[in-house]
Design a protein around this motif. Structure first.
Motif, short mmCIF file in Angstrom:
data_model
loop_
_atom_site.label_atom_id
_atom_site.label_comp_id
_atom_site.label_asym_id
_atom_site.label_seq_id
_atom_site.Cartn_x
_atom_site.Cartn_y
_atom_site.Cartn_z
N UNK A 52 -42.14 -45.88 34.61
CA UNK A 52 -40.78 -45.29 35.71
C UNK A 52 -39.46 -45.03 35.34
N UNK A 53 -39.13 -44.25 35.29
CA UNK A 53 -38.24 -43.97 34.91
C UNK A 53 -37.06 -45.64 34.66
N UNK A 54 -37.43 -46.63 35.48
CA UNK A 54 -36.66 -47.49 35.86
C UNK A 54 -36.94 -48.35 36.26
N UNK A 97 -39.16 -29.32 29.13
CA UNK A 97 -38.91 -28.09 28.30
C UNK A 97 -40.12 -27.62 28.53
N UNK A 98 -41.14 -28.57 27.98
CA UNK A 98 -42.26 -27.68 27.75
C UNK A 98 -43.27 -27.43 28.53
N UNK A 126 -35.34 -35.12 19.53
CA UNK A 126 -34.71 -34.24 20.35
C UNK A 126 -35.19 -35.26 21.80
N UNK A 127 -35.62 -36.37 21.60
CA UNK A 127 -35.80 -37.37 22.07
C UNK A 127 -34.88 -37.65 23.16
N UNK A 167 -34.68 -36.60 30.07
CA UNK A 167 -33.80 -36.89 30.75
C UNK A 167 -34.95 -38.17 31.77
N UNK A 168 -34.09 -38.86 32.40
CA UNK A 168 -35.03 -40.01 33.89
C UNK A 168 -35.98 -39.20 33.75
#
Length: 383
Positions: A209-211, A157-158, A309-310, A314-315
């Protein structure tokens, strides 16, 4: 979208109240025989508060800040504060690439000011005038003079807000982005979401990374992740409370300027490349400028929102735009292996480990960092 000029103007009433509170400060004793081991050293805090009362000239700093080009715009119905400084270049030079520079916590737009002249007017520092950039320095939502959005404050969002600032408000069709800490994560989202407009991204904190599921961890990756987890056991208390009970700690800090200073100074000392001597990297006027901005704007609580709000984040998909990194030497990035960043980025074109400069590198090593940014972003000019 339109924007309008903005001036920093702290009222005499706010400054008088600040001085009165500082004069009534009650100090705690030290919890450990070693200074700083248990947090901000009470003896140093006494000295800083004394200087804040009788040595620090806010009006002079305010006037200095107001020589810069400050603006505000409304994006999504909320006010965003930013600096916009055009590059100084020869008449026959191509239009400069715009750069947006994003700070983190506990920081402000002040962190980026040493980079502004070096990037907009490189000739002043012995560089090529044709390498000038247009520079935009926002206050992130919730920080100092930028308001929070209505919904959760995610890093995506930022990034959306900053992209609208660069494109819809300022009219840029293509730009580069730099950031550290929260601003670095936002920068990575800019490079993920807006691949057509973002020419490239540069960070001092390489991304994760996201994963990690794509392949087994290497020994270097495992060693780094273990060391980072161990460090977090000694350093992570601030984020735990800001992420779970932000209003509790904010009530104390918004009411006590000495408490606010202690909360922020702890991280300036711990995360910078100062070898135990805070003022070898930051003079008191620089530290107190940002602390006073937080105090006068009452923004310490809203600066916590992205921690609270962490879980709404989303990844992040892979970063496919050109990426450059000048790696911080702060404890949490010691021995960070490039292969972790390669899990998150598909096109790393610049990797530097200078061995100096920490979490607040624009303040700590402005010449080094400006040179790195020029080297990376000038390489992305259209041929």
């Amino acid at each position: 979208m339109t924007f309008s000029p903005f001036r920093i103007d702290v009222s005499d009433e706010v400054l008088d109240d600040l001085r009165a509170r500082l004069l009534r400060t009650r100090f705690t004793g030290r919890s450990d025989d070693q200074p700083w081991r248990a947090g901000t050293d009470p003896d140093y805090l006494r000295q800083l508060v004394s200087y804040w009362i009788d040595g620090f000239d806010w009006r002079a700093r305010e006037a200095e800040l107001n020589t810069l080009s400050h603006y505000q715009a409304r994006i999504g119905g909320r006010r965003i504060h930013f600096l916009h400084v055009p590059g100084i270049r020869p008449a026959d030079a191509p239009a400069p690439l715009p750069l947006i520079l994003s700070h983190g916590w506990p920081s402000s737009f002040v962190e980026m000011l040493p980079l502004v002249d070096r990037l907009t007017n490189p000739a002043q520092y012995g560089g090529d005038p044709a390498d000038a950039f247009d520079v935009v320095v926002p206050s992130l939502p919730g920080f100092v003079y930028s308001e929070l959005p209505d919904g959760p404050l995610t890093r995506a969002a930022i990034a959306q807000t900053l992209h609208l600032l660069m494109t819809d408000v300022l009219g840029y069709r293509r730009y580069g982005a730099f950031g550290g800490d929260i601003g670095g994560v936002v920068t990575s989202w800019l490079g993920t979401l807006y691949t057509e407009q973002v020419a490239g991204i540069h960070m001092i904190h390489p991304p994760f990374p996201a994963s990690f599921d794509s392949r087994p961890l290497s020994p270097a990756e495992q060693a780094y992740l273990d060391a980072d987890a161990a460090y977090d056991q000694t350093d992570g208390g601030y984020s735990a409370i800001m992420g779970t009970r932000p209003d509790t700690i904010a009530a104390s800090l918004v009411d006590s300027p000495a408490g606010l200073a202690a909360w922020m100074i702890d991280k300036y000392r711990d995360w910078s490349d100062n070898h135990g001597d805070l003022e070898s990297r930051f003079d008191r006027d620089t530290l107190l400028t940002t602390i006073t901005l937080y105090w006068a704007s009452g923004a310490i609580g809203s600066s916590f929102r992205q921690y609270y709000d962490f879980d709404h984040n989303s990844p992040r998909p892979d970063i496919t735009v050109p990426a450059g990194f000048t790696v911080s030497t702060e404890p949490s990035y010691a021995n960070y292996p490039r292969e972790i960043a390669e899990r998150a980025c598909t096109d790393i074109r610049h990797w530097s480990e200078p061995g100096r400069g920490g979490h607040f590198m624009p303040l700590e090593e402005p010449d080094l960092l400006a040179g790195e940014l020029r080297q990376f972003f000038t390489s992305l000019r259209p041929s």
